[in-house]
Scaffold this motif. Structure first.
Motif, short mmCIF file in Angstrom:
data_model
loop_
_atom_site.label_atom_id
_atom_site.label_comp_id
_atom_site.label_asym_id
_atom_site.label_seq_id
_atom_site.Cartn_x
_atom_site.Cartn_y
_atom_site.Cartn_z
N VAL A 1 2.19 3.52 -5.94
CA VAL A 1 2.96 2.74 -4.66
C VAL A 1 2.42 1.47 -4.69
N ALA A 2 3.24 0.33 -4.45
CA ALA A 2 2.86 -1.20 -4.31
C ALA A 2 3.23 -1.33 -3.18
N SER A 3 2.52 -2.55 -2.59
CA SER A 3 2.75 -3.32 -1.33
C SER A 3 3.14 -4.79 -1.39
N LYS A 4 3.89 -5.13 -0.61
CA LYS A 4 4.41 -6.67 -0.89
C LYS A 4 3.69 -7.46 0.42
N VAL A 5 3.01 -8.53 0.15
CA VAL A 5 2.50 -9.05 1.28
C VAL A 5 3.31 -10.53 1.44
N GLY A 6 3.70 -10.82 2.51
CA GLY A 6 4.40 -12.15 2.44
C GLY A 6 5.95 -11.87 1.94
N GLY A 7 6.29 -10.70 1.50
CA GLY A 7 7.84 -10.56 0.67
C GLY A 7 7.58 -10.71 -0.71
N ARG A 8 6.38 -11.38 -1.20
CA ARG A 8 6.44 -11.80 -2.71
C ARG A 8 5.01 -11.33 -3.30
N ILE A 9 3.97 -11.30 -2.57
CA ILE A 9 2.80 -10.88 -3.39
C ILE A 9 2.80 -9.44 -3.57
N VAL A 10 2.30 -8.93 -4.66
CA VAL A 10 2.24 -7.43 -4.87
C VAL A 10 0.77 -7.30 -4.79
N ARG A 11 0.35 -6.02 -4.31
CA ARG A 11 -1.04 -5.56 -4.40
C ARG A 11 -0.75 -4.27 -4.37
N TYR A 12 -1.93 -3.34 -5.13
CA TYR A 12 -1.80 -2.04 -5.20
C TYR A 12 -3.27 -1.40 -4.31
N ARG A 13 -3.06 -0.42 -3.53
CA ARG A 13 -4.38 0.07 -2.77
C ARG A 13 -4.89 1.13 -3.92
N ARG A 14 -6.29 1.00 -4.11
CA ARG A 14 -6.92 1.73 -4.98
C ARG A 14 -6.68 3.05 -4.65
N ALA A 15 -6.46 3.80 -3.67
CA ALA A 15 -6.28 5.14 -3.27
C ALA A 15 -4.97 5.65 -3.81
N ASP A 16 -3.99 4.64 -3.79
CA ASP A 16 -2.89 5.09 -4.36
C ASP A 16 -2.79 4.99 -5.87
N LEU A 17 -3.48 4.08 -6.53
CA LEU A 17 -3.76 4.09 -7.75
C LEU A 17 -4.43 5.62 -8.22
N ASP A 18 -5.51 6.12 -7.55
CA ASP A 18 -6.08 7.22 -7.81
C ASP A 18 -5.08 8.42 -7.67
N ALA A 19 -4.43 8.54 -6.54
CA ALA A 19 -3.51 9.54 -6.49
C ALA A 19 -2.51 9.64 -7.36
N TRP A 20 -1.92 8.43 -7.77
CA TRP A 20 -0.84 8.26 -8.94
C TRP A 20 -1.32 8.74 -10.22
N LEU A 21 -2.75 8.44 -10.58
CA LEU A 21 -3.38 8.72 -11.83
C LEU A 21 -3.54 10.40 -11.94
N GLU A 22 -4.16 10.78 -10.66
CA GLU A 22 -4.47 12.26 -10.85
C GLU A 22 -3.22 13.22 -10.84
N ALA A 23 -2.00 12.69 -10.19
CA ALA A 23 -0.88 13.42 -10.07
C ALA A 23 -0.34 13.52 -11.53
N GLY A 24 -0.64 12.34 -12.43
CA GLY A 24 -0.04 12.54 -13.84
C GLY A 24 -0.86 13.17 -14.71
N ARG A 25 -2.20 13.60 -14.27
CA ARG A 25 -2.96 13.97 -15.19
C ARG A 25 -2.67 15.43 -15.87
N GLN A 26 -2.85 15.52 -17.10
CA GLN A 26 -2.42 16.86 -17.89
C GLN A 26 -3.52 17.63 -18.04
N GLU A 27 -3.61 18.98 -17.64
CA GLU A 27 -4.65 20.03 -17.72
C GLU A 27 -4.12 20.84 -18.77
#
Length: 79
Positions: free
Chosen positions: A53-79
């Protein structure tokens, strides 16, 4: 007793270091590095809506929340 205190101190120091080294909101370059991707690769995933998940600040500036990155990485982890 001393080993218990040492373990607690180690855990607290690790947590504080993570908070200081990796901010809550990351730029696309920082987020790509955090995830082990290239900036272009992360951008491609964002356009295809397959990445974290990415967020846009002011319509153009893209930022990523660390918790969203962690969740995305965890969801894609192969066990």
């Amino acid at each position: 007793m001393t080993s218990d205190i040492d373990e607690i101190v180690r855990l607290v120091v690790a947590r504080v270091r993570d908070e200081l080294v990796t901010p809550e909101w990351l730029t696309p370059d920082q987020a790509a590095h955090y995830c082990g991707l290239t900036t272009r690769g992360l951008e491609d995933l964002r356009y295809r809506r397959a990445g974290p998940v990415a967020s846009k600040v002011g319509g153009r500036i893209v930022r990523y929340r660390r918790a969203d990155l962690d969740a995305w990485l965890e969801a894609g982890r192969q066990e």
